[in-house]
Write an enzyme that holds these catalytic residues in place. Structure first.
Site, PDB file in Angstrom:
ATOM      1  N   ASP A  93       0.856  -1.177   0.000  1.00 32.49           N
ATOM      2  CA  ASP A  93       0.000   0.000   0.000  1.00 32.49           C
ATOM      3  C   ASP A  93       0.900   1.237   0.000  1.00 32.49           C
ATOM      4  O   ASP A  93       1.690   1.431   0.925  1.00 32.49           O
ATOM      5  CB  ASP A  93      -0.851  -0.051   1.278  1.00 32.49           C
ATOM      6  CG  ASP A  93      -2.025   0.898   1.216  1.00 32.49           C
ATOM      7  OD1 ASP A  93      -2.259   1.484   0.153  1.00 32.49           O
ATOM      8  OD2 ASP A  93      -2.699   1.057   2.256  1.00 32.49           O
ATOM      9  N   ASP A 130      -2.922   2.705  -6.134  1.00 32.89           N
ATOM     10  CA  ASP A 130      -1.860   2.728  -5.117  1.00 32.89           C
ATOM     11  C   ASP A 130      -1.744   1.453  -4.296  1.00 32.89           C
ATOM     12  O   ASP A 130      -1.150   1.468  -3.223  1.00 32.89           O
ATOM     13  CB  ASP A 130      -2.066   3.919  -4.178  1.00 32.89           C
ATOM     14  CG  ASP A 130      -3.328   3.788  -3.346  1.00 32.89           C
ATOM     15  OD1 ASP A 130      -4.200   2.992  -3.702  1.00 32.89           O
ATOM     16  OD2 ASP A 130      -3.429   4.498  -2.327  1.00 32.89           O
ATOM     17  N   GLU A 131      -2.303   0.352  -4.783  1.00 31.00           N
ATOM     18  CA  GLU A 131      -2.303  -0.891  -4.003  1.00 31.00           C
ATOM     19  C   GLU A 131      -2.102  -2.096  -4.888  1.00 31.00           C
ATOM     20  O   GLU A 131      -2.654  -2.144  -5.987  1.00 31.00           O
ATOM     21  CB  GLU A 131      -3.666  -1.090  -3.334  1.00 31.00           C
ATOM     22  CG  GLU A 131      -3.807  -0.487  -1.980  1.00 31.00           C
ATOM     23  CD  GLU A 131      -5.165  -0.797  -1.383  1.00 31.00           C
ATOM     24  OE1 GLU A 131      -5.618  -1.945  -1.515  1.00 31.00           O
ATOM     25  OE2 GLU A 131      -5.763   0.109  -0.802  1.00 31.00           O
TER      26      GLU A 131
END
Length: 432
Positions: free
Chosen positions: A30, A163-164
């Site tokens: 993350d 973003d992960e």
DNA sequence: TCTGGGGTCCTAGGACCC
DNA sequence: TCTGGGGTCCTAGGACCC
């Protein structure tokens, strides 16, 4: 303590075992405050200051424009962004408008402002915070970069948004060392060296636990979770920490006196199924016991594409007909553009309305062929709109195309069904 | 001073078919 | 003719996630 040492010994022994007996190690990575961190790369002078991203439509050009106006004797280009003085940045103070915060820096979070908070509310809490507009192109660029670094090191990656990612460490060289900590550290360093961005990683036996673990030590954290940690580490957490339990489920669980994951795990599976439904109940039971068999999914096809917009001020279907019509047409053109650019066609066309009281209504229609044509989408979306109630003022309008297919597959299917149709016609002729 | 935009998946009822 | 299944597709709404 003794327990931790025992675990570490067990983990290092695992590296020498043949692949088939390796432990399943799944990582969740993350990025830390991703959008804000990307902005700080451009504007390092903002480091340590409260910064929020969201709302308005201003772009960096506005900042440069103001700089040029203030200092016309100098030539300013994007190379000078580092030197823009702090007082040139817009503040949250006095903000009016409808936006929400997308991301806030850790410095801003100290003031209680964070994702999804209305900007006007945030302005009260932290008026001195600097407000930057979202710049998705920039975030997408860094998103691609960090994902390329991940897959260079560990190829089995599941994309979970900008973003992960999930990463399967199980068979990656070094993926078993210290339960995944060594590889997690390597990936963190590689991403930081290339982009200057930091991330947090959780490694666990499955996606469910890895996702929770990645939150334990943010920012720049690494957390290793073992099956044996369930009671001590997972059970004390609030149910809400389980990915998939949102505000509604949490409230319903609380109404039964269930606050923690441990309390959830203490309930009989049958009781959960009786009260939350067959599927949800079984899932709640499994999740509370740390069980999750989902695979890391490398590729997936989109199911739908949509565009929607919240108006600056609420509009009325009759009184603001012209304005609404223009927005409607534009949304259809945008969806069509998205479909064409990405090479998809769809056959379910729908609309979404949000009224001033926040009630949401959707209407959709499945047509007999696939399309990515703006005018055709506009035509069927228009029919959907006629079936919707339009008394209340509108806050949002959206257009969606679903039941997607790759454009080339649709072309092939159309060719096949054309020949099938001939056969069917022949059959129909015989029957009647 | 209300609450963005882009998605996925699930449920439930009705139509229609076998 | 009545009754009872099951399966699939469509539609609307809703929960949840990033």
């Amino acid at each position: 303590m003794a327990c931790a040492i025992a675990k570490r010994t067990a983990a290092s022994e695992v590296t020498s075992l043949p692949p088939t007996t390796r432990l399943r190690r799944i990582a969740h990575l993350d990025m830390d405050a991703f959008y804000a961190s990307v902005e700080l790369l451009r504007y390092p002078q903002l480091k340590g200051l409260p910064v929020v991203i969201g709302g308005g439509r201003r772009r960096e050009d506005d900042l440069l424009g103001r700089l040029r106006a203030a200092h016309p004797e100098q030539e300013w280009s994007s190379a000078h962004l580092h030197h823009i003085p702090l007082d040139f940045f817009p503040r949250l103070d006095g903000y009016t408008g409808r936006g929400v915060i997308t991301t806030a820096t850790y410095a801003a979070r100290q003031f209680g402002v964070g994702s999804a908070l209305g900007l006007m509310k945030a302005a009260k809490l932290c008026p001195q915070a600097i407000l930057l507009p979202v710049d998705f192109d920039q975030y997408r660029h860094y998103s691609r970069r960090f994902k390329a670094i991940v897959t260079d090191i560990a190829p089995l990656m599941e994309d979970r948004g900008v973003d992960e990612v999930y990463i399967d460490f199980t068979d990656v060289p070094g993926g078993q060392r210290e339960g995944g900590r060594v590889l997690a550290r390597l990936i963190q360093k590689a991403i930081f060296d290339d982009t200057g961005l930091t991330c947090s990683v959780g490694v666990a036996p499955n996606k469910l636990l890895a996702k929770m673990a990645s939150e334990f030590n943010k920012p720049r954290g690494i957390s290793i979770v073992w099956e044996e940690d369930l009671e001590d580490t997972i059970w004390p957490l609030a149910c809400r920490k389980i990915n998939g339990i949102g505000p509604k489920l949490e409230a319903k669980l609380q109404s039964h006196g269930i606050e923690t994951i441990g309390q959830l795990a203490a309930r009989e599976q049958q009781w959960l199924m009786d009260n939350f439904g067959e599927r949800s109940g079984a899932w709640l039971h499994a999740a509370s016991h740390g069980q999750d068999a989902r695979a890391v999914v490398l590729e997936s096809e989109p199911v739908s594409m949509s565009r929607e917009t919240t108006f600056d001020a609420d509009l009325h279907a009759v009184r603001n007909r012209a304005e609404l019509g223009a927005i409607f047409t534009k949304l259809c053109e945008q969806v069509a553009g998205d479909l064409q650019r990405k090479g998809y066609v769809g056959k379910t066309i729908g609309i979404k309305l949000r009224f001033d009281d926040f009630q949401i209504v959707t209407r959709d229609q499945t047509i007999d062929h696939f399309t990515a044509d703006a005018q055709e989408i506009r035509q069927f979306a228009g029919q959907c709109l006629k079936r919707a109630p339009l008394q209340k003022r509108l806050r949002l309008l959206g257009v969606r195309v679903g039941a997607l297919l790759k454009a080339e597959d649709a072309a092939e299917r159309a060719a096949n069904s054309a020949s099938h149709d001939q056969g069917a016609d022949g059959l129909t002729g015989q029957l009647f």
